[in-house]
Design an enzyme around this catalytic site. Sequence first.
Site, mmCIF file in Angstrom:
data_model
loop_
_atom_site.group_PDB
_atom_site.id
_atom_site.type_symbol
_atom_site.label_atom_id
_atom_site.label_comp_id
_atom_site.label_asym_id
_atom_site.label_seq_id
_atom_site.Cartn_x
_atom_site.Cartn_y
_atom_site.Cartn_z
ATOM 1 N N HIS A 1 -9.193 3.974 -0.898
ATOM 2 C CA HIS A 1 -7.818 3.463 -0.853
ATOM 3 C C HIS A 1 -7.533 2.538 -2.050
ATOM 4 O O HIS A 1 -7.492 1.322 -1.910
ATOM 5 C CB HIS A 1 -7.607 2.721 0.472
ATOM 6 C CG HIS A 1 -6.248 2.131 0.666
ATOM 7 N ND1 HIS A 1 -5.106 2.651 0.093
ATOM 8 C CD2 HIS A 1 -5.836 1.031 1.374
ATOM 9 C CE1 HIS A 1 -4.058 1.909 0.440
ATOM 10 N NE2 HIS A 1 -4.474 0.917 1.204
ATOM 11 N N ILE B 1 -13.250 -1.055 -0.922
ATOM 12 C CA ILE B 1 -12.671 -1.534 -2.191
ATOM 13 C C ILE B 1 -12.772 -0.370 -3.168
ATOM 14 O O ILE B 1 -13.857 0.192 -3.357
ATOM 15 C CB ILE B 1 -13.471 -2.749 -2.705
ATOM 16 C CG1 ILE B 1 -13.423 -3.901 -1.703
ATOM 17 C CG2 ILE B 1 -12.988 -3.185 -4.088
ATOM 18 C CD1 ILE B 1 -12.052 -4.481 -1.460
ATOM 19 N N CYS C 1 0.818 -1.217 0.000
ATOM 20 C CA CYS C 1 0.000 0.000 0.000
ATOM 21 C C CYS C 1 0.852 1.268 0.000
ATOM 22 O O CYS C 1 0.327 2.372 -0.105
ATOM 23 C CB CYS C 1 -0.933 -0.005 1.203
ATOM 24 S SG CYS C 1 -1.698 -1.605 1.479
#
Lengths: 390, 390
Positions: B335, B212, B86
């Site tokens: 995200h 998501i 990430c």
Amino acid sequence: MKRVAVIGVGQTTYGLYPERTLKSLFADAAKAAFADVEKGIDPGDIDEAFIGTLSTGGSQLGNFAPLMLESAGMAGVSGRHVENACASSGYAFRDACRAVASGSARIAVAGGIEKMSDLPRERNRSWLGVSGDVEWERLAGTNFPGIYAMMARRHMHEFATTKAQITGVAVKNRDHAVANPKAQFRKSMTLDKALAAPNLAAPFCLADACGITDGASMVILCDFDIARDFTDRPVEVVGSGGGSDYVAIHDRPSITRLPAARKAAREAYEEAGIGPGDIDLAEVHDCFTIAEILAYADLGFCEEAEAGHWVEEGVTRLGGEKPVNVSGGLIGKGHPIGATGTGQIYELANQLRGRADEPSRQVANARYGLAHNVGGSGGSVAVHILKAVE
Amino acid sequence: MKRVAVIGVGQTTYGLYPERTLKSLFADAAKAAFADVEKGIDPGDIDEAFIGTLSTGGSQLGNFAPLMLESAGMAGVSGRHVENACASSGYAFRDACRAVASGSARIAVAGGIEKMSDLPRERNRSWLGVSGDVEWERLAGTNFPGIYAMMARRHMHEFATTKAQITGVAVKNRDHAVANPKAQFRKSMTLDKALAAPNLAAPFCLADACGITDGASMVILCDFDIARDFTDRPVEVVGSGGGSDYVAIHDRPSITRLPAARKAAREAYEEAGIGPGDIDLAEVHDCFTIAEILAYADLGFCEEAEAGHWVEEGVTRLGGEKPVNVSGGLIGKGHPIGATGTGQIYELANQLRGRADEPSRQVANARYGLAHNVGGSGGSVAVHILKAVE
């Protein structure tokens, strides 16, 4: 911009190690690189790390770099995984050079790894195609042997290059690999036998392609000004170039040249302040025999029409005027995808320090060495020039 | 070491775009970034590109960067794919800064992308776990909600942090996202409702996690000395820090702090010559609510025991003393893994230029902004400090 030196290099013997883990393979290369720094260095001294791989072992999709670092005693070090297909660690090396050149890292490492034996042969064939344009090449059924075969056909058509000249690259590189204890394929092959190998993708037979390989490599770089604190024989990185291209070859104006390689070479020569004639030895990306022939012209060593003759005449053999792939190259030494770029630097650094592992394969008085690392069929290319330091 | 400026930023609206291609999403972010450079810039002017992604869209495993570059008018540019879970584009940004700082690139871009909607919800759950330690965490059945839930439990135990304080982070960030036209979840949620959401992994309920998301972001950087040729309002990158850690949390001495974040923050503050008290706003990595609470202490904003109270007291709300995630953060804005790092820079650059897309969410007189981007559960972390330029 600070000057950058290579102070230590390590590489596993390339081969098939289905029983080994990714972590232990990488740790071996790192350990060898640390041991190569003669005056000693501590893994804790590393400021920055760049790890190249294509497949990440298939499973460790994320945070691949930290995992390799912890396995090699470098937990905590700022690191990242760099991917550019088969040029992954060529780019890892490029970015490590920049980190040092910028002054933000005193000491950095660049490495690479691939473990291809985790997949059965058929899966490797399909998996490798995902470095081409997946939508336009891979899903249409083309794979790399097919793509490079088209390049070879076109080269034969435009420049009257012969099949024997093309396959001659494999004969030369297999000959070179015989003397390299770190190479995977240490058995020479006559041209007749190579030409008689089973068909792969015409005009290629099996002898024209590199194989399936596991391996890892790592190099340690630092600010040139502190290099002698670590070794009496640093090697300077005097040029770095990079380029990309349309990934699908149908989008390129010609398929007998790689514009990304030409751009990368131009930049590297310019930064080094030298030309192709100054290069004493080169490690080039011979994933297929034709790729080495394209490289001769892309790197400015000769004209496209001369390249086939160069092979025939032995110009690029050890002992010839312009030795290429004295390590055995991807065909003889092996091509563990992500490890190849820094594996090329491993060979150049040893040669430029006069420390080839076997005296018989040392290139005499080598001053400048060039590494040419190609991602896929030329979607990305990194070129580096290293210089011996007295 | 040259000074580095951000001269243009672009981001897609985060959301779910199952019908969009990776190429077109990235091209949108790139187009927005080029358009943001007020005095004009040509994609052909870019010297170097760094593209962060975790999944590479699942299929374009190799040569991902060249593919994104050709889709955005930058074919030929030297580029590479950077992966740190990430924190992929936080690291892409770090390396782009170095390329410019070293003087080898005049202008560079850093970007990121992820398209999570290509996978069904169940596959995403399993796929995301591969940024943890696959052998020791993922294959044992642990996933990120579970890992961060353990951190949360420990924080509650050690510092008497309450569930309401932890989930308060989500309430704040969802409130912030309401005013952000580029955010995915623009609906506020009361604390009562958040606490009543279905259980995820105790103490977390669904409200404690990000969702998501599909999206892309890109920023353009250059040598500070030429920044005014491109814009009257450049933003300077004054600090960059990076760190890694053991990927599996059982190998760390404490699970209520991320040593990689502490190292990265220390380096960034040191380079910037400032301290935590000087930061006017921060975009931090709230993949789960507890992650933001850990960040307050890891970044030196407050002590570990104070962090929960900070949320309760609104210290980190827009208008508070230390606004955090005024964009909505990962929980409110979304995200899209690989896009998050440069997405944070997008927000900071706009805020520091006084150009938040909605005047209501502009942080007044912001001088220093900090971005904190975490890979997995802290296996890799990048911290950057940006400064407004008069």
